[in-house]
Design an enzyme around this catalytic site. Structure first.
Site, short mmCIF file in Angstrom:
data_model
loop_
_atom_site.label_atom_id
_atom_site.label_comp_id
_atom_site.label_asym_id
_atom_site.label_seq_id
_atom_site.Cartn_x
_atom_site.Cartn_y
_atom_site.Cartn_z
N ASP A 170 52.10 -69.97 49.75
CA ASP A 170 53.47 -70.73 49.88
C ASP A 170 54.53 -69.85 50.15
OD1 ASP A 170 53.15 -73.08 48.65
OD2 ASP A 170 53.14 -72.45 46.70
N VAL A 171 54.47 -68.63 49.95
CA VAL A 171 55.58 -67.67 50.71
C VAL A 171 55.40 -67.62 51.91
CG1 VAL A 171 56.54 -65.25 50.71
CG2 VAL A 171 55.78 -66.30 48.36
#
Length: 368
Positions: A170-171
């Site tokens: 996600d990051v």
């Protein structure tokens, strides 16, 4: 206050959870005005993702990616609220969303719908598995780590696939979305044209597998779990010492020679089995046994000081409290105070000499 790099840029953020909010927080840190559109009553899912909570009762997960934003509560199944959302976009430069493909179009908030009212809009979509055959799949970080190969190379030993300790994909997706948005802004500055920016978690992960992916594509090597060892470099792993483990990252023959001298085993650098990196990789097990025997004679702090002094990359395995203290000791100053809250946050890691990042407001209350 010095003007931010993105002062005057307005972002309407329909995203939630992590990838999209991380990207829009970075835009906010750079000076953009970010309007976070949330579901009335509950808001972003991460508002309920606790414990832990801060001293003000806010879920710290939500805090991690939502500073420098204001919140607007809109029910996107209500035509009146959709009209309000479209009014926001009419005055915006960037739209970010991470709904399942087709959702925004059904709401009348798709790219074609919104560029009809804001022709130069930059519209960024973040999906789990793209807009085609994978459109129906739920894009959760754990699933992507599993199907995208990251877990197949992560773990203590073969047969024990393990996820990363944070939602790393996600990051990474948020950072890729950010780079696409900034590229689109540069294009718009030159041409006046907006455009659509698309990225997805699976494609981001495969790109981020870098040497592992290249080894498969270029040499047909399907990597497996090696614990803390590296497939192409040795010694590049953790070792036990007299008290706790340390990480050693020897990247070339010069460093290896210095390493051997510092641990009292200079002859290893001239041993035919270990003289070059390919030889060290081929004879890794024998080398590691010899190195660990030497390293067990002293503790981690001793080896950190002795090896760092001779230019060998080495470090203790810190917990998060120790990691923040370590960074502070190096003058990195990893935390910041945010106006409107007593809860410190992790500082933006990018330093800009002419247009520094700013921390103008705490993560907002729902609708505030």
């Amino acid at each position: 206050m010095t003007a931010g790099a993105l002062d005057g840029i307005v972002v309407v953020d329909f995203s939630r959870v992590l990838a999209g909010p991380y990207a829009t927080m970075m835009l906010g840190d750079f000076g953009a005005e970010v309007v976070k559109v949330e579901r009335p009553g509950s808001g972003d899912d991460t508002r309920q993702w606790g414990p832990p909570h801060d001293s003000e009762g806010v879920a710290t997960y939500f805090n991690s990616v939502n500073r420098n934003k204001r919140s607007v509560a809109l029910e996107l199944s209500d035509p009146d609220d959709v009209r309000q959302a479209r009014d926001l976009v009419a005055h915006a430069d960037i739209v970010v969303e991470n709904f399942r493909p087709g959702t925004m179009e059904k709401l009348g908030l798709g790219y074609e719908d919104l560029r009809a009212i804001r022709p130069d809009v930059i519209y960024c979509s973040i999906t789990g598995f793209g807009r085609d055959a994978g459109a129906a799949l739920p894009g959760y970080d754990l699933l992507v780590q599993a199907v995208g190969g990251l877990m197949s190379v992560t773990g203590t030993e073969p047969g024990d696939p393990t996820k990363a300790g944070v939602a790393l994909v996600d990051v990474l997706a948020g950072l890729h979305a950010l780079s696409g948005i900034l590229a689109a802004l540069a294009h718009r500055d030159r041409t006046g044209e907006g455009q659509r920016v698309d990225t997805n978690l699976l494609a981001v992960l495969l790109s981020s597998m870098v040497n592992q992916a290249s080894g498969y594509l270029g040499a047909g090597v399907v990597p497996g779990i090696m614990g803390n060892r590296h497939p192409s470099i040795s010694p590049y792993q953790t070792f036990d010492t007299a008290d706790r483990p340390i990480a050693v990252a020897v990247g070339n023959d010069k460093q290896f020679r210095a390493f051997c001298a510092a641990i009292g085993r200079p002859g290893l650098a001239d041993d035919a089995r270990f003289a070059t990196n390919p030889q060290r990789v081929a004879n890794r097990d024998a080398l590691c046994t010899l190195l660990e025997t030497a390293l067990m004679t002293n503790g981690a702090d001793h080896w950190y000081a002795a090896l760092t002094a001779v230019g060998v990359p080495v470090g203790p395995i810190n917990d998060l409290a120790e990691a923040f203290a370590f960074a502070e000791g190096l003058g990195i100053h990893p935390t910041v105070s945010i106006p409107g809250t007593a809860t410190p946050q992790v500082a933006n890691p990018i330093s800009l000499s002419a247009t520094p990042v700013t921390y103008r407001s705490a993560p907002p209350p729902l609708g505030g």
